[in-house]
Design an enzyme around this catalytic site. Sequence first.
Site, PDB file in Angstrom:
ATOM      1  N   GLN A 134      61.468  26.070  23.349  1.00  0.00           N
ATOM      2  CA  GLN A 134      61.721  25.533  22.011  1.00  0.00           C
ATOM      3  C   GLN A 134      62.307  26.616  21.114  1.00  0.00           C
ATOM      4  O   GLN A 134      63.286  26.379  20.396  1.00  0.00           O
ATOM      5  CB  GLN A 134      60.414  24.993  21.422  1.00  0.00           C
ATOM      6  CG  GLN A 134      60.562  24.447  20.016  1.00  0.00           C
ATOM      7  CD  GLN A 134      61.433  23.199  19.961  1.00  0.00           C
ATOM      8  OE1 GLN A 134      61.171  22.247  20.680  1.00  0.00           O
ATOM      9  NE2 GLN A 134      62.448  23.192  19.111  1.00  0.00           N
ATOM     10  N   ASP A 221      55.122  22.525  12.010  1.00  0.00           N
ATOM     11  CA  ASP A 221      54.700  21.812  13.223  1.00  0.00           C
ATOM     12  C   ASP A 221      53.405  21.077  12.883  1.00  0.00           C
ATOM     13  O   ASP A 221      52.773  21.343  11.855  1.00  0.00           O
ATOM     14  CB  ASP A 221      54.500  22.837  14.363  1.00  0.00           C
ATOM     15  CG  ASP A 221      54.154  22.194  15.702  1.00  0.00           C
ATOM     16  OD1 ASP A 221      54.389  20.978  15.869  1.00  0.00           O
ATOM     17  OD2 ASP A 221      53.627  22.893  16.585  1.00  0.00           O
ATOM     18  N   CYS A 261      59.946  21.445  15.570  1.00  0.00           N
ATOM     19  CA  CYS A 261      60.089  21.273  17.022  1.00  0.00           C
ATOM     20  C   CYS A 261      60.041  19.793  17.416  1.00  0.00           C
ATOM     21  O   CYS A 261      60.581  19.422  18.449  1.00  0.00           O
ATOM     22  CB  CYS A 261      59.002  22.062  17.740  1.00  0.00           C
ATOM     23  SG  CYS A 261      57.331  21.659  17.200  1.00  0.00           S
ATOM     24  N   ARG A 289      67.876  22.067  22.714  1.00  0.00           N
ATOM     25  CA  ARG A 289      66.936  22.258  23.840  1.00  0.00           C
ATOM     26  C   ARG A 289      67.694  22.149  25.157  1.00  0.00           C
ATOM     27  O   ARG A 289      67.486  22.927  26.092  1.00  0.00           O
ATOM     28  CB  ARG A 289      65.830  21.175  23.806  1.00  0.00           C
ATOM     29  CG  ARG A 289      64.860  21.267  22.633  1.00  0.00           C
ATOM     30  CD  ARG A 289      63.976  22.477  22.740  1.00  0.00           C
ATOM     31  NE  ARG A 289      63.216  22.528  23.983  1.00  0.00           N
ATOM     32  CZ  ARG A 289      62.077  21.876  24.234  1.00  0.00           C
ATOM     33  NH1 ARG A 289      61.537  21.116  23.297  1.00  0.00           N
ATOM     34  NH2 ARG A 289      61.451  21.988  25.390  1.00  0.00           N
TER      35      ARG A 289
HETATM   36  N1  NVA Z   1      52.217  22.463  18.743  1.00  0.00           N
HETATM   37  C1  NVA Z   1      52.691  21.239  19.370  1.00  0.00           C
HETATM   38  C2  NVA Z   1      54.102  21.386  19.807  1.00  0.00           C
HETATM   39  C3  NVA Z   1      54.702  20.180  20.445  1.00  0.00           C
HETATM   40  C4  NVA Z   1      56.110  20.389  20.889  1.00  0.00           C
HETATM   41  C5  NVA Z   1      51.787  20.904  20.551  1.00  0.00           C
HETATM   42  O1  NVA Z   1      51.433  21.818  21.298  1.00  0.00           O
HETATM   43  O2  NVA Z   1      51.412  19.747  20.682  1.00  0.00           O
HETATM   44  N1   CP Z   2      59.424  19.854  21.013  1.00  0.00           N
HETATM   45  C1   CP Z   2      59.005  19.426  22.222  1.00  0.00           C
HETATM   46  O1   CP Z   2      58.682  20.225  23.128  1.00  0.00           O
HETATM   47  O2   CP Z   2      58.970  18.069  22.364  1.00  0.00           O
HETATM   48  P1   CP Z   2      58.304  17.224  23.526  1.00  0.00           P
HETATM   49  O3   CP Z   2      56.808  17.407  23.385  1.00  0.00           O
HETATM   50  O4   CP Z   2      58.754  15.833  23.287  1.00  0.00           O
HETATM   51  O5   CP Z   2      58.769  17.762  24.842  1.00  0.00           O
END
Ligand code: NVA
Ligand code: CP
Length: 302
Positions: A134, A221, A261, A289
Amino acid sequence: MTQKHLLKLADLTSEEITEILDLADQLKYERKNGIEHKHLAGKTLGMIFQKSSTRTRVSFETGIYQLGGVGLFLSANDLQLGRGEPIKDTARVLSRYLDGIMIRTYKQSDVEDLAAYGSIPIINGLTDYAHPCQVLADLMTIREYKKTFHNLKLTFVGDGNNMANSLIAGCIKMGMEVAIACPKNYRPDAALMAWAKENGKFTCTEDIAAAIKDADVVYTDVWASMGQEGEAAERRKAFEGYQVNDGYMALTHKDCMVLHCLPAHRGEEITDAVMEAHAGEIFEEAENRLHAQKAVMVLLMK
Ligand code: NVA
Ligand code: CP
C-alpha cells in the site's frame, strides 16, 4: 534490487524504493498505451489470504496476469494452514510449486517465517504490523502529484496501525517529514518511532491541529482494523475527534493531497465531503496498487 522478498519497507533502501517506483511508472505508462509487458510469462504467484480484501486480491491477480503469469487465490480456510499445518512446512511445500507468494495475514512473524523456510520470493500483502504494498502505491501517487518528496510533510491522523507503521518507514526513507496524530494508547510501533526520530523529521502527538498544520499530504485509515472488530465500540470512543474534516483541512498547505488506503468509514476517520473532494487522488492511489505491485513482482520474480 538486492532484496529477495518484500516483508516490510524498513528492509529497503531509498534507492530500492526509487527503483520500484520508477518501474511502476513505466509499467503504468505501458499499460495506458497498450504496450504488453509479459515479464513473468509462465510464472505462478500464490496468494494466501487470512483476511478479506478487494484491492490487494484483484490488483495482484490482474497484475500477474498482465505480466504473463497466473495467480492462485488461496483462502487460508481452504488450505491445510487453516487446520494447523505449520507455516514452515507450508513454505517448503509451496516453494516447490510456485514462483512467488503474496500473503495477507495477522502476525508479521508468519510472513518472516514463510521467507525463512521457503525458497521463493515472499510479498507481504498486509499484516497487523505493516502494509508495504500500500505504501509503495502511496509514494507513487505522492510523486505523481507533487513531482518530488523533497520538503513535503505527511500527516497521518488516526490509529497507529499497520498503515501508520509503513508510512513512517517509507516516507522517512524518502526524506519526507512525518507527523502522526493519535490517542496516546494507540501509537505506532515504538522501535519504528525511535528510528524515525533518529533518521528524519518525525513527531507523534495527540494534538491533531498541531500535527496537520502545513501538511502537504494528509492520510487516514479506519479506527478498527481487520481482526479488531471486537474492540470497535471502545475504539469509537477513543478515536472520537480523530477525523479528517474541512476544519482540519483548512490548516494544511494549499494543494494538500488526501490519501486513504481504503476501505473508508465515512463519518468516522474521514467525512464524506473530504473523501469526495479528494476522490481524484484517492482512487488514483487505489489504481497505483496495480502498477506498484507489478513492479515488485517483476523485480523479485523475474
Ligand atoms: N488498517 C487496515 C488497513 C486495510 C487496508 C486493516 O488492517 O484493516
Ligand atoms: N487497501 C487495501 O489493502 O485494500 P483491501 O483490503 O481491499 O485489499
